[in-house]
Design a protein around this motif. Structure first.
Motif, PDB file in Angstrom:
ATOM      1  N   TRP A  59      11.955  -2.095 -11.819  1.00  0.00           N
ATOM      2  CA  TRP A  59      12.656  -3.166 -11.122  1.00  0.00           C
ATOM      3  C   TRP A  59      11.646  -3.920 -10.270  1.00  0.00           C
ATOM      4  O   TRP A  59      10.947  -3.323  -9.457  1.00  0.00           O
ATOM      5  N   TRP A  60      11.544  -5.239 -10.465  1.00  0.00           N
ATOM      6  CA  TRP A  60      10.584  -6.062  -9.727  1.00  0.00           C
ATOM      7  C   TRP A  60       9.153  -5.545  -9.879  1.00  0.00           C
ATOM      8  O   TRP A  60       8.381  -5.504  -8.932  1.00  0.00           O
ATOM      9  N   GLY A  61       8.837  -5.101 -11.085  1.00  0.00           N
ATOM     10  CA  GLY A  61       7.468  -4.705 -11.403  1.00  0.00           C
ATOM     11  C   GLY A  61       7.058  -3.334 -10.919  1.00  0.00           C
ATOM     12  O   GLY A  61       5.892  -2.955 -11.042  1.00  0.00           O
ATOM     13  N   ARG A  62       8.010  -2.549 -10.404  1.00  0.00           N
ATOM     14  CA  ARG A  62       7.658  -1.238  -9.866  1.00  0.00           C
ATOM     15  C   ARG A  62       8.834  -0.283 -10.018  1.00  0.00           C
ATOM     16  O   ARG A  62       9.958  -0.706 -10.320  1.00  0.00           O
ATOM     17  N   PRO A  63       8.618   1.022  -9.796  1.00  0.00           N
ATOM     18  CA  PRO A  63       9.722   1.987  -9.848  1.00  0.00           C
ATOM     19  C   PRO A  63      10.746   1.708  -8.742  1.00  0.00           C
ATOM     20  O   PRO A  63      10.441   1.059  -7.739  1.00  0.00           O
ATOM     21  N   PRO A  64      11.967   2.213  -8.889  1.00  0.00           N
ATOM     22  CA  PRO A  64      13.005   2.014  -7.877  1.00  0.00           C
ATOM     23  C   PRO A  64      12.619   2.601  -6.518  1.00  0.00           C
ATOM     24  O   PRO A  64      11.854   3.572  -6.433  1.00  0.00           O
ATOM     25  N   ALA A  65      13.191   2.037  -5.457  1.00  0.00           N
ATOM     26  CA  ALA A  65      12.929   2.520  -4.100  1.00  0.00           C
ATOM     27  C   ALA A  65      13.303   3.987  -3.947  1.00  0.00           C
ATOM     28  O   ALA A  65      12.653   4.720  -3.196  1.00  0.00           O
ATOM     29  N   MET A  66      14.339   4.422  -4.653  1.00  0.00           N
ATOM     30  CA  MET A  66      14.742   5.830  -4.588  1.00  0.00           C
ATOM     31  C   MET A  66      13.588   6.740  -5.016  1.00  0.00           C
ATOM     32  O   MET A  66      13.284   7.743  -4.349  1.00  0.00           O
ATOM     33  N   LEU A  67      12.923   6.405  -6.118  1.00  0.00           N
ATOM     34  CA  LEU A  67      11.807   7.219  -6.590  1.00  0.00           C
ATOM     35  C   LEU A  67      10.615   7.118  -5.644  1.00  0.00           C
ATOM     36  O   LEU A  67       9.956   8.120  -5.356  1.00  0.00           O
ATOM     37  N   MET A  68      10.336   5.925  -5.141  1.00  0.00           N
ATOM     38  CA  MET A  68       9.214   5.776  -4.217  1.00  0.00           C
ATOM     39  C   MET A  68       9.463   6.559  -2.925  1.00  0.00           C
ATOM     40  O   MET A  68       8.533   7.112  -2.327  1.00  0.00           O
ATOM     41  N   GLY A  69      10.726   6.638  -2.490  1.00  0.00           N
ATOM     42  CA  GLY A  69      11.054   7.439  -1.324  1.00  0.00           C
ATOM     43  C   GLY A  69      10.837   8.923  -1.567  1.00  0.00           C
ATOM     44  O   GLY A  69      10.354   9.659  -0.690  1.00  0.00           O
ATOM     45  N   TYR A  70      11.183   9.381  -2.777  1.00  0.00           N
ATOM     46  CA  TYR A  70      10.921  10.779  -3.164  1.00  0.00           C
ATOM     47  C   TYR A  70       9.427  11.047  -3.124  1.00  0.00           C
ATOM     48  O   TYR A  70       8.981  12.068  -2.586  1.00  0.00           O
ATOM     49  N   ILE A  71       8.641  10.122  -3.657  1.00  0.00           N
ATOM     50  CA  ILE A  71       7.181  10.285  -3.659  1.00  0.00           C
ATOM     51  C   ILE A  71       6.646  10.298  -2.227  1.00  0.00           C
ATOM     52  O   ILE A  71       5.806  11.134  -1.877  1.00  0.00           O
ATOM     53  N   ASP A  72       7.137   9.391  -1.396  1.00  0.00           N
ATOM     54  CA  ASP A  72       6.699   9.354   0.003  1.00  0.00           C
ATOM     55  C   ASP A  72       6.907  10.703   0.689  1.00  0.00           C
ATOM     56  O   ASP A  72       6.071  11.159   1.470  1.00  0.00           O
ATOM     57  N   LYS A  73       8.042  11.315   0.419  1.00  0.00           N
ATOM     58  CA  LYS A  73       8.370  12.570   1.099  1.00  0.00           C
ATOM     59  C   LYS A  73       7.681  13.774   0.479  1.00  0.00           C
ATOM     60  O   LYS A  73       7.207  14.670   1.189  1.00  0.00           O
ATOM     61  N   MET A  74       7.624  13.823  -0.840  1.00  0.00           N
ATOM     62  CA  MET A  74       7.181  15.048  -1.507  1.00  0.00           C
ATOM     63  C   MET A  74       5.666  15.145  -1.660  1.00  0.00           C
ATOM     64  O   MET A  74       5.099  16.229  -1.612  1.00  0.00           O
ATOM     65  N   PHE A  75       4.994  14.021  -1.859  1.00  0.00           N
ATOM     66  CA  PHE A  75       3.545  14.070  -2.068  1.00  0.00           C
ATOM     67  C   PHE A  75       2.847  13.939  -0.714  1.00  0.00           C
ATOM     68  O   PHE A  75       2.047  13.042  -0.483  1.00  0.00           O
ATOM     69  N   ALA A  76       3.169  14.882   0.155  1.00  0.00           N
ATOM     70  CA  ALA A  76       2.732  14.837   1.548  1.00  0.00           C
ATOM     71  C   ALA A  76       1.435  15.607   1.751  1.00  0.00           C
ATOM     72  O   ALA A  76       1.112  16.547   1.005  1.00  0.00           O
ATOM     73  N   SER A  77       0.730  15.221   2.798  1.00  0.00           N
ATOM     74  CA  SER A  77      -0.478  15.952   3.206  1.00  0.00           C
ATOM     75  C   SER A  77      -0.119  17.397   3.537  1.00  0.00           C
ATOM     76  O   SER A  77       0.905  17.668   4.149  1.00  0.00           O
ATOM     77  N   GLY A  78      -0.948  18.309   3.099  1.00  0.00           N
ATOM     78  CA  GLY A  78      -0.692  19.725   3.323  1.00  0.00           C
ATOM     79  C   GLY A  78       0.012  20.383   2.161  1.00  0.00           C
ATOM     80  O   GLY A  78      -0.080  21.593   1.972  1.00  0.00           O
ATOM     81  N   PHE A  79       0.725  19.572   1.370  1.00  0.00           N
ATOM     82  CA  PHE A  79       1.377  20.097   0.168  1.00  0.00           C
ATOM     83  C   PHE A  79       0.736  19.545  -1.096  1.00  0.00           C
ATOM     84  O   PHE A  79       0.377  20.294  -1.997  1.00  0.00           O
ATOM     85  N   ALA A  80       0.597  18.220  -1.190  1.00  0.00           N
ATOM     86  CA  ALA A  80       0.061  17.592  -2.394  1.00  0.00           C
ATOM     87  C   ALA A  80      -1.436  17.326  -2.308  1.00  0.00           C
ATOM     88  O   ALA A  80      -2.106  17.219  -3.325  1.00  0.00           O
ATOM     89  N   TYR A  81      -1.951  17.207  -1.093  1.00  0.00           N
ATOM     90  CA  TYR A  81      -3.388  16.977  -0.913  1.00  0.00           C
ATOM     91  C   TYR A  81      -3.799  17.450   0.473  1.00  0.00           C
ATOM     92  O   TYR A  81      -2.960  17.673   1.361  1.00  0.00           O
ATOM     93  N   LYS A  82      -5.110  17.593   0.644  1.00  0.00           N
ATOM     94  CA  LYS A  82      -5.657  18.016   1.931  1.00  0.00           C
ATOM     95  C   LYS A  82      -6.884  17.181   2.240  1.00  0.00           C
ATOM     96  O   LYS A  82      -7.796  17.064   1.430  1.00  0.00           O
ATOM     97  N   ASP A  83      -6.886  16.585   3.428  1.00  0.00           N
ATOM     98  CA  ASP A  83      -8.027  15.785   3.859  1.00  0.00           C
ATOM     99  C   ASP A  83      -9.143  16.682   4.396  1.00  0.00           C
ATOM    100  O   ASP A  83      -8.889  17.627   5.137  1.00  0.00           O
TER     101      ASP A  83
END
Length: 197
Positions: free
Chosen positions: A87-111
């Motif tokens: 939608w509008w050239g990108r995934p739906p906001a629902m999916l982007m919100g899931y990504i924002d929450k789940m691919f978090a520092s400490g779980f998905a990556y570590k600086d």
């Protein structure tokens, strides 16, 4: 092989849902796939809104008890399948919100203070299945491949996932969009895939 399907569409009569059914059919007929879980973000009433402030810090999102179930799913999965419309050239906001929450520092990556972080989801693979009204070449030539760059480079490679496959189908609101042929393509892929690649 453990497979997690993250499905993002509010309508179970949609073409996206027909692709979900094709994926499930292929997985059921594939002896290399031991188990499949489906996360229907709309059906689950997943809250995509990031909420944090003085008491609830974003840096602590990897420990949020409300998200533990979803972290467990991602940890368990060897192959993660995302099914969604463009939608509008990108995934739906629902999916982007899931990504924002789940691919978090400490779980998905570590600086570590370096240019790129350490990806903590190494060894997994991803398949993105997306449908759109416009022609298939539209995101490639008109949007500089923004969708694939966003998903592959800005997200998955950042968290250590290097194996990413795309099924990006255009003209899907056209009566001559070859819907069943495209569903069969996805079904055949999942029926025959034998590794997480």
């Amino acid at each position: 092989m453990n497979v997690l399907i993250v499905f993002t569409h509010p309508n179970h009569q949609s073409l996206s849902y027909a692709f979900l059914e094709g994926v499930l059919r292929g997985c059921e007929e594939n002896h290399a796939i031991q188990d499949v879980q489906v996360l229907d973000l709309y059906g689950e009433h997943f809250n995509p809104v990031l909420e944090f402030g003085e008491k609830k810090k974003r840096r602590d999102m990897d420990k949020d008890p409300e998200l533990e179930k979803y972290r467990d799913q991602l940890s368990w999965a060897e192959k993660i399948i995302f099914i969604y419309p463009i939608w509008w050239g990108r995934p739906p906001a629902m999916l982007m919100g899931y990504i924002d929450k789940m691919f978090a520092s400490g779980f998905a990556y570590k600086d570590h203070g370096k240019l790129l972080p350490e990806g903590l989801l190494k060894g997994k693979s991803v398949v993105c299945i997306s449908v759109m009204k416009g022609p298939t070449f539209y995101p490639l030539y008109w949007l500089n491949n923004a969708h694939k760059v966003l998903m592959r480079k800005a997200l998955f490679q950042y968290v250590g996932i290097k194996k990413v496959k795309f099924f990006e189908f255009g003209n899907m609101e056209n009566a001559k969009g070859k819907h069943q042929q495209k569903i069969n393509k996805v079904y055949t892929y999942f029926k025959n895939v034998v590794t997480i690649a």
